[in-house]
Design an enzyme around this catalytic site. Sequence first.
Site, mmCIF file in Angstrom:
data_model
loop_
_atom_site.group_PDB
_atom_site.id
_atom_site.type_symbol
_atom_site.label_atom_id
_atom_site.label_comp_id
_atom_site.label_asym_id
_atom_site.label_seq_id
_atom_site.Cartn_x
_atom_site.Cartn_y
_atom_site.Cartn_z
ATOM 1 N N THR A 46 0.811 -1.136 -0.055
ATOM 2 C CA THR A 46 -0.118 0.084 -0.028
ATOM 3 C C THR A 46 0.960 1.218 -0.088
ATOM 4 O OG1 THR A 46 -0.041 0.420 2.492
ATOM 5 C CG2 THR A 46 -1.265 -1.248 1.540
ATOM 6 N N CYS A 47 0.223 2.419 -0.057
ATOM 7 C CA CYS A 47 1.033 3.601 0.077
ATOM 8 C C CYS A 47 1.887 3.865 1.326
ATOM 9 C CB CYS A 47 0.152 4.864 -0.221
ATOM 10 S SG CYS A 47 -1.126 5.052 1.172
ATOM 11 N N ARG A 49 2.809 0.993 3.491
ATOM 12 C CA ARG A 49 3.489 -0.094 3.792
ATOM 13 C C ARG A 49 3.846 -1.090 2.649
ATOM 14 N NH1 ARG A 49 2.523 -2.201 8.290
ATOM 15 N NH2 ARG A 49 1.302 -0.358 9.083
ATOM 16 N N GLU A 118 -9.520 1.403 5.231
ATOM 17 C CA GLU A 118 -9.080 0.994 4.031
ATOM 18 C C GLU A 118 -8.289 -0.312 4.205
ATOM 19 O OE1 GLU A 118 -7.366 2.779 -0.060
ATOM 20 O OE2 GLU A 118 -7.417 4.123 1.666
ATOM 21 N N GLN A 122 -7.526 -3.829 1.794
ATOM 22 C CA GLN A 122 -6.485 -4.037 1.032
ATOM 23 C C GLN A 122 -5.708 -5.487 1.401
ATOM 24 O OE1 GLN A 122 -4.416 -0.463 2.432
ATOM 25 N NE2 GLN A 122 -4.829 0.516 0.458
ATOM 26 N N ALA A 194 -2.596 10.726 5.587
ATOM 27 C CA ALA A 194 -4.015 10.358 5.760
ATOM 28 C C ALA A 194 -4.747 11.349 6.772
ATOM 29 C CB ALA A 194 -4.181 8.805 6.167
ATOM 30 N N TYR A 195 -4.034 11.888 7.921
ATOM 31 C CA TYR A 195 -4.749 12.528 8.694
ATOM 32 C C TYR A 195 -5.006 13.924 7.858
ATOM 33 C CZ TYR A 195 -4.651 10.831 13.391
ATOM 34 O OH TYR A 195 -4.891 10.355 14.709
#
Length: 433
Positions: A46-47, A49, A118, A122, A194-195
């Site tokens: 993912t973006c 990890r 999300e 994934q 993300a925050y």
Amino acid sequence: MLLCVTASHKTASFELLERLSRTPDDVAPTLVGMTPCVQGAVVLATCNRFEAYVEMDEPVTAAGAIGVEAVIEAVEAATGIPAAELDGAYAVHSGRRVAEHLFSVASGLESVVSGEGEIAGQVRRALKSARKDGTTSPELERLFQRASQAQRKVKNVTALGRAGRSLVRLALELADSRIADWSAERVLLVGTGAYAAVTLATLRERGAENISVYSPSGRAEVFAAKHGIRPIAAEEYAHTAARSSLLITCTSATEPVLGPEHLQLPTGLAAAGCPVGAHNQLVVDLGMPRNVDPAVAALEGVALLDLETIRLHAPLEELQATDAARSVVREAAETFHVVGARQSVTPSVVALRSHIFELLEREIDRARARGDEDGKVEQALRHLSGVLLHTPTVRAHELAAAGRADEFTAALAALYGIAPEAEASAADDAATA
């Protein structure tokens, strides 16, 4: 043996994670094809990890080291990222720690925004991809399926899913007492993770319109284009910060990205149409570790609202959400381990029971031949066999739960000369090869 090699926002730079997130789909097949020791592989990219979950052939000497080396080689072969560049950017989990880690990941406990949902999808897609490529294994299937179950339980019995959004909401609610008209605020958002996305959405819900974004890592333009706001270049940062009435920081930087030097305009600039002047600024620090130098609170006209203050106003349920979620995860991981341990000793228990039942049937045949017409001898023999098997079966499960299933198997071989069916088959294959 289960193994996890993980690079995340906790161990690697976002630039490296961005490159790893574009990992080709052939990493898992490459990994499985590298060595017979690798029995299965599932890759989660993912973006934020990159993780490779691997099942290794346990009897192999140094299986863990071989597995890590295989993962690094597979990543290098698939992405072109040199192995040396990955040094220090990943962590390794093995054995029973793997389940707790994946369950935490799937539940959002390891995400930049704690509790974000999300990641659960994934994780499911990673397993689906491994199935499609034929790289999964029975134990990896069990691991990922239980991860989804743990995630659902965390969602259902804790407030974790609301905790991340609540932190932003609480911060802006606390800011309400200082802001008369959100649409008139000049807002500077520092961070693009993300925050930041959650914060931007919450700002717009409250009516904020004049919003700019600065990224210490250079991602402002991409974030701004995606969300329709104005990007701030590095050379504009201090000037824009000094002219903003509300500044919200939410980056993963390990050092402060906002200090007194950014909020004090050079002499002469404050009078040049600055809409907020130098005495009416609110700074909200959502960073962990802190993004803002505490010294800004000493500046005249500047108020600092940090996580410590925000959390004091958090509802008790949400304040405890992370602890509750981790308890659920730990319990689920322990159950996964115990069930797996019992499964690992099952072939040995079956071998013992088969051996005893074979002897039992012989004795029953002898009893019948001697005239056991009412079946009382048979009944007594069957009861005795059940009593004799009870203690070894219980003990086998206890040993397995303690990671000592091999001792039970060895005892069977030493006392009865019998072996689990899988081992016996392997021995027969070796003898006929």
